[in-house]
Motif scaffolding. Sequence first.
Motif, PDB file in Angstrom:
ATOM      1  N   ALA A 197       0.818  -1.206   0.000  1.00 10.05           N
ATOM      2  CA  ALA A 197       0.000   0.000   0.000  1.00 10.05           C
ATOM      3  C   ALA A 197       0.853   1.258   0.000  1.00 10.05           C
ATOM      4  O   ALA A 197       0.423   2.308  -0.477  1.00 10.05           O
ATOM      5  N   SER A 198       2.054   1.164   0.532  1.00 12.07           N
ATOM      6  CA  SER A 198       2.895   2.362   0.581  1.00 12.07           C
ATOM      7  C   SER A 198       3.743   2.508  -0.674  1.00 12.07           C
ATOM      8  O   SER A 198       4.466   3.483  -0.837  1.00 12.07           O
ATOM      9  N   ILE A 237       2.820   3.075  -3.761  1.00 14.38           N
ATOM     10  CA  ILE A 237       2.401   4.172  -4.641  1.00 14.38           C
ATOM     11  C   ILE A 237       3.060   5.465  -4.206  1.00 14.38           C
ATOM     12  O   ILE A 237       3.631   6.192  -5.024  1.00 14.38           O
ATOM     13  N   PHE A 238       3.007   5.727  -2.913  1.00 17.97           N
ATOM     14  CA  PHE A 238       3.619   6.948  -2.401  1.00 17.97           C
ATOM     15  C   PHE A 238       5.106   6.962  -2.725  1.00 17.97           C
ATOM     16  O   PHE A 238       5.651   7.962  -3.189  1.00 17.97           O
ATOM     17  N   THR A 293       9.204   7.300   3.663  1.00 19.97           N
ATOM     18  CA  THR A 293       8.737   6.115   2.946  1.00 19.97           C
ATOM     19  C   THR A 293       9.789   5.028   2.956  1.00 19.97           C
ATOM     20  O   THR A 293       9.477   3.855   3.162  1.00 19.97           O
ATOM     21  N   TYR A 317       9.921   3.443   6.345  1.00 19.90           N
ATOM     22  CA  TYR A 317       8.673   2.724   6.591  1.00 19.90           C
ATOM     23  C   TYR A 317       8.683   1.389   5.850  1.00 19.90           C
ATOM     24  O   TYR A 317       8.317   0.354   6.397  1.00 19.90           O
ATOM     25  N   VAL A 330      -4.522  11.818  -7.537  1.00 21.19           N
ATOM     26  CA  VAL A 330      -4.094  10.771  -6.601  1.00 21.19           C
ATOM     27  C   VAL A 330      -3.670  11.451  -5.312  1.00 21.19           C
ATOM     28  O   VAL A 330      -2.808  12.328  -5.327  1.00 21.19           O
ATOM     29  N   THR A 342      -1.988  10.521  -1.875  1.00 22.54           N
ATOM     30  CA  THR A 342      -1.338   9.360  -1.282  1.00 22.54           C
ATOM     31  C   THR A 342      -0.486   9.759  -0.077  1.00 22.54           C
ATOM     32  O   THR A 342       0.035  10.861  -0.012  1.00 22.54           O
ATOM     33  N   THR A 343      -0.409   8.866   0.890  1.00 24.52           N
ATOM     34  CA  THR A 343       0.401   9.085   2.086  1.00 24.52           C
ATOM     35  C   THR A 343       1.379   7.917   2.193  1.00 24.52           C
ATOM     36  O   THR A 343       1.194   6.911   1.522  1.00 24.52           O
ATOM     37  N   PRO A 344       2.386   8.043   3.039  1.00 23.48           N
ATOM     38  CA  PRO A 344       3.303   6.912   3.178  1.00 23.48           C
ATOM     39  C   PRO A 344       2.576   5.631   3.595  1.00 23.48           C
ATOM     40  O   PRO A 344       3.033   4.540   3.303  1.00 23.48           O
ATOM     41  N   LEU A 345       1.463   5.769   4.263  1.00 26.95           N
ATOM     42  CA  LEU A 345       0.795   4.576   4.761  1.00 26.95           C
ATOM     43  C   LEU A 345      -0.180   3.971   3.760  1.00 26.95           C
ATOM     44  O   LEU A 345      -0.337   2.772   3.692  1.00 26.95           O
ATOM     45  N   ARG A 346      -0.849   4.821   2.997  1.00 27.54           N
ATOM     46  CA  ARG A 346      -1.806   4.260   2.037  1.00 27.54           C
ATOM     47  C   ARG A 346      -2.220   5.322   1.042  1.00 27.54           C
ATOM     48  O   ARG A 346      -1.928   6.498   1.220  1.00 27.54           O
ATOM     49  N   THR A 347      -2.902   4.892   0.010  1.00 28.22           N
ATOM     50  CA  THR A 347      -3.433   5.832  -0.959  1.00 28.22           C
ATOM     51  C   THR A 347      -4.877   6.128  -0.594  1.00 28.22           C
ATOM     52  O   THR A 347      -5.697   5.227  -0.462  1.00 28.22           O
ATOM     53  N   LEU A 399       1.213  14.386  -2.386  1.00 29.72           N
ATOM     54  CA  LEU A 399       1.973  13.555  -1.459  1.00 29.72           C
ATOM     55  C   LEU A 399       1.824  14.193  -0.092  1.00 29.72           C
ATOM     56  O   LEU A 399       2.324  15.287   0.138  1.00 29.72           O
ATOM     57  N   SER A 400       1.113  13.506   0.785  1.00 30.91           N
ATOM     58  CA  SER A 400       0.824  14.110   2.079  1.00 30.91           C
ATOM     59  C   SER A 400       1.341  13.226   3.201  1.00 30.91           C
ATOM     60  O   SER A 400       1.457  12.013   3.050  1.00 30.91           O
TER      61      SER A 400
END
Lengths: 294, 142
Positions: free
Chosen positions: A40-41, A43-44, A232, A235, B10, B12-17, B82-83
């Motif tokens: 899930a991460s 994409i970022f 990222t 993580y 889009v 998106t964050t480091p944890l999820r989109t 990107l947040s």
Amino acid sequence: MQTKTIKQKMKSVQNIGKITKAMEMISVSKMKKSVEKRAASDIFATRSFELLENLHVHRQLSHPFLEERETGTRVLMVIIASNKGLCGGYNMNVSKQVTNFVNEHPGTSIDAIVVGKQSERIAGRNNLNVIASFTEFSDYFTGGEVRSLLHTVTEAYRSDESYRQVVVAYTKFVSSLSFEARVIPMIPLDVDRTEKLLSLKEQADKKSLAQYTFEPNEQEVLDTVVPAVLMTVIYQLLLESLASEHSARVMAMRNASDNASEMLEDLRLNYNRARQASITQEIAEIVGGSSAMS
Amino acid sequence: MSANKQLHVVITTPLRTVYDDYVDQITVTTSEGEITVLPEHIPLIVPLTIGQAMVKKDGKEVYHAIDGGILEVRHGSEVVILSDRSENASEIDIERAEEALKRAQDFMDQKHHEEDVDFAKLERDIARELNRVKLAQKGQRK
């Protein structure tokens, strides 16, 4: 052997088998979850690397975390290992990599920031100077936890000019059956290299090198992007290590369960034999007694 | 409506989109004020402050809480946010957000006289929770 003691042994082996079986199941689901989170991460990560690359192509970037330090001699090492044991060779492998790294860099003073109780020991074994320790991380890293780790790392690097680089010792998750401990450089950040290490998908549209308009200025943008990218990276490394830890535990527990059922089989055989022996004995006594009376 | 006349957004964050869809326009809070991005915007990179991102699709408005980050407008009507942290307004639990805000404020009041408190962080916490509460209320009104 007495049937009773064998029976007791069987029971305890059975219980151990149940526990290891349960632990195996738990680890399987935890492993799956951390792999999902890792995905899930992605994409970022991909997007932020693209952004950095796009920026990189049309001008030289300057940011403290992107530039090599000529002067520094020391190394800051982040060690990621587990909090708990019972996961086969997982921690040992990380430890070996750390030792290799130390041996390859003789005369370099290495400070450590450790994640997980076992990494504290690894650092101790290698005589590293631990400057910070994160042993209270929950099973799935929350944003806040990762952020505080990153903050510690970047602050240490920023405030001390004598650090040449920051490296991370972690375990790469290849598949649920294989994983590989390794030490990789993290700061200074090399976009291409890090991207490859995290095996992110190559993006085809690197041609769209549009001249971006920066509002309000480039530096502020970089100041926001670079920490986000580092976040990222760390993580993902944490999650990969976590996935590896759980898959190592799955394997260890599967072996333990197999051993338990094997042992149970042996004990059952012994038990039956002992039971049969005691019955034969009793009959022999009865027969002996009655023949003596007649 | 043809896809090239729409924005591909889009968040998106480091944890999820958090969000990935084709929309008509997006309005975000940047460090210089609010801006609205329409399709065919020139490539742009701008930092975002704590605030909201409103996307408009087929006349409907969807709100997101944005905890700072970067807005990148790419060629071909593609927008990437990107947040650090982001939530859809409908996902925010308003009671819990209010509690968190109160907690942060109480903490601020209590620690008013102590010195070793990171006030910048506290203020940021408060601003963030306030932003979430506001957005959640907005989401409920509709």
